[in-house]
Design an enzyme around this catalytic site. Structure first.
Site, PDB file in Angstrom:
ATOM      1  N   ASN A 179       0.838  -1.190   0.000  1.00  0.00           N
ATOM      2  CA  ASN A 179       0.000   0.000   0.000  1.00  0.00           C
ATOM      3  C   ASN A 179       0.880   1.249   0.000  1.00  0.00           C
ATOM      4  OD1 ASN A 179      -2.703   1.452   0.576  1.00  0.00           O
ATOM      5  ND2 ASN A 179      -1.372   2.210   2.200  1.00  0.00           N
ATOM      6  N   GLU A 180       0.698   2.078  -1.007  1.00  0.00           N
ATOM      7  CA  GLU A 180       1.336   3.387  -1.088  1.00  0.00           C
ATOM      8  C   GLU A 180       2.857   3.339  -0.876  1.00  0.00           C
ATOM      9  OE1 GLU A 180      -0.694   6.208   1.393  1.00  0.00           O
ATOM     10  OE2 GLU A 180      -2.505   6.176   0.157  1.00  0.00           O
ATOM     11  N   LYS A 191     -11.866   9.924   8.952  1.00  0.00           N
ATOM     12  CA  LYS A 191     -12.490   9.671   7.661  1.00  0.00           C
ATOM     13  C   LYS A 191     -13.561   8.588   7.710  1.00  0.00           C
ATOM     14  CE  LYS A 191      -8.451  11.046   4.922  1.00  0.00           C
ATOM     15  NZ  LYS A 191      -7.468  11.036   6.026  1.00  0.00           N
TER      16      LYS A 191
END
Length: 897
Positions: free
Chosen positions: A456-457, A637
């Site tokens: 991831n990323e 979020k």
């Protein structure tokens, strides 16, 4: 376990009370579970815990742990993240937070029955974070590096039957910041989530016959089953079983694999005889052919067989058995048309999910996970991205049962080298391989699992400042070699599934000199984490950006793996376009989160080539790199709060769009004390017709609302209480708002602000404008740097004066007819005298002529006010800001009757 064995086990625990150390806690015998020949004993209660490193003496049988804290497993010592707005209603508060990362010790005393004589004994840990060392009766059984996967240790030679046994476990969740840390080469090295410490998933003792299905299978069941083909007429399932003979002598066994349908009938079965050498392990490959299979069809029909693997000796005596739910299904993913489950197209509507809950952290139980899944399913979710690490058995079992499709991944997040180093160390590469194998071996039999996420990323490149990374001269480590290793491992372990990878940065505009590696092609499936309108760009950028990625790699299926925005339930705005969002600070109104999701979903649903979309995130979760919204150390979020107490407005946007469940939800419901008399009201509704009633007055119906968003514009509220009722068929929603007499008569606008700053008089956020753009003299928070508030000379309300609207723009402000005093506050951000000159008109009449703020005040960051009396006719005051040179600007508008 037989009834006799269960009684003897309990009696052993009871007799242990006569031990000289009788004060020691004993393991609760509980209900010992059995898979016929296999005995499974939960080790949940009776543990003692000490935070801190008390030395290896703590592993010995003579160590006195009476002073340690009694705990049950699952357990963590960490409590991270709290809401600042209402601490009294939350379990996590500033005064009980524990962010300690370091060593903790667990000890348990238990007495296994002598009926286990002749068995092989294994200790099974569903997770221990981050690393664990295990001793039994003073003998070290081994270690495990990685805080998310199940591991087992052979305890046979150390276990003492019929006597008190001492199990000691040292865990360490130290942040791997330096080479001196024992966790320095254990993934994850970093990440926007807090890595809790402890034995946060269950622990158990397993006893098996010497010939058994392999328990040293990277924490897996020893069985790996794959649907190689499936139609309505026939299906074929390949089953690979690892059988171990722990005896020194050669032996024989028969392996039988069967699929049993929901009615208990055998749908397919196959046997194979094996001959074993002493102390050997070998694979048994079997094929099951199923006529007219009942296929696993996701949420439409999540039908499950039972896969049963029986190992018997020459006399037919059962030696071992593993039973698991199993779904027959095939998946293919087309780069233009998306995902097909058994050749039927399925649009994956997903969320990201962290194993984290207020008050419990990672020490959640099966009921907690089931409750989370119920909340997600209520919203219409049919897919979950299990981020950013391996999740436990419960979520996988529930996904199988309910037909949810999963993206599994390992914790290779953002970094894979130590600070300043350009190459990963060999130990870290080995750990990455290990965690990938564990992920696949432990979860490969679940029909719900679509893909194996390898990272991831890891494509930030050199976009981070050097003071954070330690890399000099614009250099950054290359992720591609490690990604290739993991790609090869995943394909070797499971050729039936594709790999996946989530990127952050390809195609984004960075500063000059920033180099971003293209990592997407390193996996079979693409995933884009893109926060347009939040961290960068505007919401409208998302569609063209995705089209660019799809065109760049037309043969690679593309998904969106993260999108969204923070949303604080106690912070609100009157207009989501009124000012700049503070994505790393406190200015994060709940309404803006809804706006981002509304705009994103319009874009995503219009692109059939996306094989899946996963919004970020299902729930707020703990992290120690954030001070944002109304929370400390929480990523806000989530569509649901950390304590699961509030479903935010955006949750109901998706429920209205993703489900057939009748849904009516009035937005902005927690914005109770209103700043303005006139406001737009939006309702998420999937009803054919939706009505809105204010204090008994019908405001008219709305039908066939685009994107399930019904809007009533320019609604005038009453002074005092405003009771709103929205109805659609038999479904309704109710809220109550209040409007003060001052807010009803007067208008104060904090221009350029998406959230109005606190002031002596009540201001609303920027609203009623057309044109212009928002700006601020404040310096927003950045990576590793806090926000800095502006200093403005001569301003009565500095926080209000710090933001502004500039350009050519107008305000159409709804007011009751009458005479008003208009006071305008001006602040020049940076221009010199003569560079900004403009007029201000009220209903077409000039009230401020050719003003040059810097010339009047003598420079920047100095406040200036101008006032005029105006008459309002027709219910609207039109203020025009007309540039003569440069842009017009205004920092605050106050209109008093």
């Amino acid at each position: 376990m037989t009834r006799r064995l269960a009684i003897m086990f309990a009696a052993g625990v009871l007799l242990a009370g006569l031990n000289p150390q009788a004060g020691w806690a004993q393991a609760d015998s509980g209900v010992a579970k059995s898979g016929d020949a296999r005995t499974i004993i939960p080790l949940a209660d009776g543990w003692r815990f000490h935070l801190g490193d008390s030395g290896d003496a703590s592993a010995g049988t003579s160590f006195n742990d009476l002073a340690w804290s009694p705990v049950s497993v699952p357990h963590t010592w960490n409590h991270v993240g709290y809401y600042r707005s209402d601490p009294s209603s939350h379990r996590n508060r500033a005064d009980n937070i524990d962010k300690t990362q370091g060593t903790g010790w667990y000890r348990l005393h238990f007495t296994p029955s002598t009926d286990l004589h002749g068995k092989r004994a294994w200790l099974e840990f569903d997770a221990a974070s981050r690393i664990a060392s295990v001793w039994l009766n003073g003998k070290k059984l081994g270690e495990h590096a990685g805080g998310f996967s199940r591991f087992r240790l052979d305890a046979t030679d150390a276990l003492e039957l019929g006597r008190v046994n001492t199990l000691a476990v040292r865990v360490d969740n130290t942040a791997p910041a330096t080479g001196a840390s024992a966790t320095a080469d254990v993934l994850p090295l970093t990440g926007d989530f807090f890595v809790h410490g402890g034995l946060y998933r269950p622990v158990r003792l397993i006893a098996v016959e010497p010939i058994h299905i392999d328990l040293a299978d990277f924490g897996g069941s020893g069985v790996f089953a794959t649907t190689t083909s499936a139609t309505a007429a026939a299906a074929r399932v390949a089953v690979r079983t690892r059988i171990t003979n722990a005896d020194r002598h050669a032996g024989t066994a028969r392996v039988t694999a069967s699929l049993i349908d929901a009615d208990g009938r055998t749908a397919a079965s196959m046997q194979r005889s094996l001959k074993f050498a002493g102390a050997a392990t070998q694979d048994a490959a079997l094929t099951l052919d199923v006529a007219s299979p009942h296929r696993w069809q996701g949420v439409d029909d999540p039908y499950l067989y039972t896969l049963s693997i029986d190992v018997t000796d020459a006399d037919g005596r059962l030696l071992d058995r593993v039973r698991q739910p199993f779904g027959i299904r095939t998946i293919r993913i087309d780069p233009d048309r998306g995902l097909f489950l058994n050749d039927k197209h399925v649009q994956l509507r997903g969320v990201g999910y962290h194993q984290d809950r207020e008050g419990k952290g990672w020490a959640i139980d099966s009921a907690d996970v089931a409750a989370d899944v119920a909340i997600m399913r209520e919203m219409g979710v049919n897919a979950i991205r299990l981020t950013h690490y391996q999740h436990g058995q419960t979520i996988h079992d529930l996904a199988d049962r309910y037909g949810l499709l999963l993206w599994d991944e390992i914790p290779l997040v953002s970094a894979w080298t130590r600070r300043g180093e350009l190459e990963p160390r060999a130990a870290l590469i080995d750990n990455a391989r290990q965690q990938m194998r564990e992920l696949i071996h432990q979860n490969g039999n679940h029909p719900s699992v679509v893909s194996w996420g390898i990272a991831n990323e890891v494509d930030f490149g050199n976009s981070f400042p050097a003071f954070l990374t330690g890399y000099a001269d614009g250099k950054a480590p290359d992720p591609i070699p490690l990604l290739k290793i993991l790609q090869d491992v995943a394909h070797a372990e499971d050729s039936s599934r594709q790999t996946a990878l989530a990127t952050c940065c390809e195609g984004r505009l960075f500063d000059q000199g920033v180099a971003i590696p293209t990592t997407a092609a390193a996996a079979d499936l693409g995933g884009a984490n893109r926060y347009f309108g939040w961290y960068f760009g505007v919401p409208g950028d998302l569609g063209p950006h995705l089209d660019m990625l799809h065109a760049k790699r037309p043969q690679q299926p593309l998904s969106v793996t993260e999108y969204g925005a923070g949303g604080a339930t106690s912070i609100h705005t009157d207009d989501v376009r009124g000012g700049a969002i503070d994505s790393r600070g406190v200015t994060q109104p709940e309404e803006y989160e809804s706006y981002i999701h509304e705009e994103a979903w319009k874009t995503l649903k219009a692109r059939p080539y996306l094989w899946a979309t996963f919004l970020w995130n299902s729930f707020d979760f703990a992290t120690t790199i954030r001070t944002e919204g109304d929370a400390q150390d929480i990523n806000t979020k989530g569509l649901v709060t950390y304590d699961r107490g509030i479903r935010k407005d955006a949750y109901y946007f998706y429920k209205a769009n993703w489900t057939q469940t009748p849904t009516i939800h009035i937005n902005g419901r927690r914005y109770v004390d209103r700043a303005y008399r006139v406001t737009d009201i939006s309702v998420y509704s999937n009803a054919v017709s939706t009505e809105l009633v204010l204090n008994g007055r019908p405001l008219g119906p709305r039908g066939d609302c685009p994107d399930r968003i019904c809007v009533w514009k320019g609604v005038a509220l009453d002074v005092g209480t405003n009771k709103l009722v929205a109805r659609g068929g038999a479904t309704e929603d109710r809220v109550e708002w209040t409007l003060s007499p001052d807010a009803a008569a007067n208008v104060r606008i904090d221009t350029g602000a998406i959230v109005a700053a606190p002031a002596r008089a009540r201001y609303g956020s920027d609203a009623f404008f057309t044109g212009g753009k928002a700006g601020t003299l404040n310096k927003p928070a950045e990576y590793g740097k806090p926000a800095v508030s502006a200093t403005i000379m001569g301003a009565a309300e500095v926080a209000v004066a710090a933001t502004y609207r500039e350009g050519r723009f107008r305000y159409a402000i709804p007011l009751a007819d009458g005479r008003y005093r208009v006071t305008l506050t001006f602040v020049e951000p940076s221009l010199a005298a003569g560079e900004r000159v403009f007029d201000v008109t009220a209903n077409g009449k000039t009230i401020v002529k050719a003003i040059d703020i810097a010339r009047v005040t003598g420079g920047a960051a100095k406040a200036l006010q101008r006032s005029a009396t105006v008459a309002v006719r027709g219910g609207v005051l039109d203020l025009g800001f007309e540039p003569i040179k440069g842009d017009a600007i205004v920092s605050a508008i106050e209109i008093v009757r």
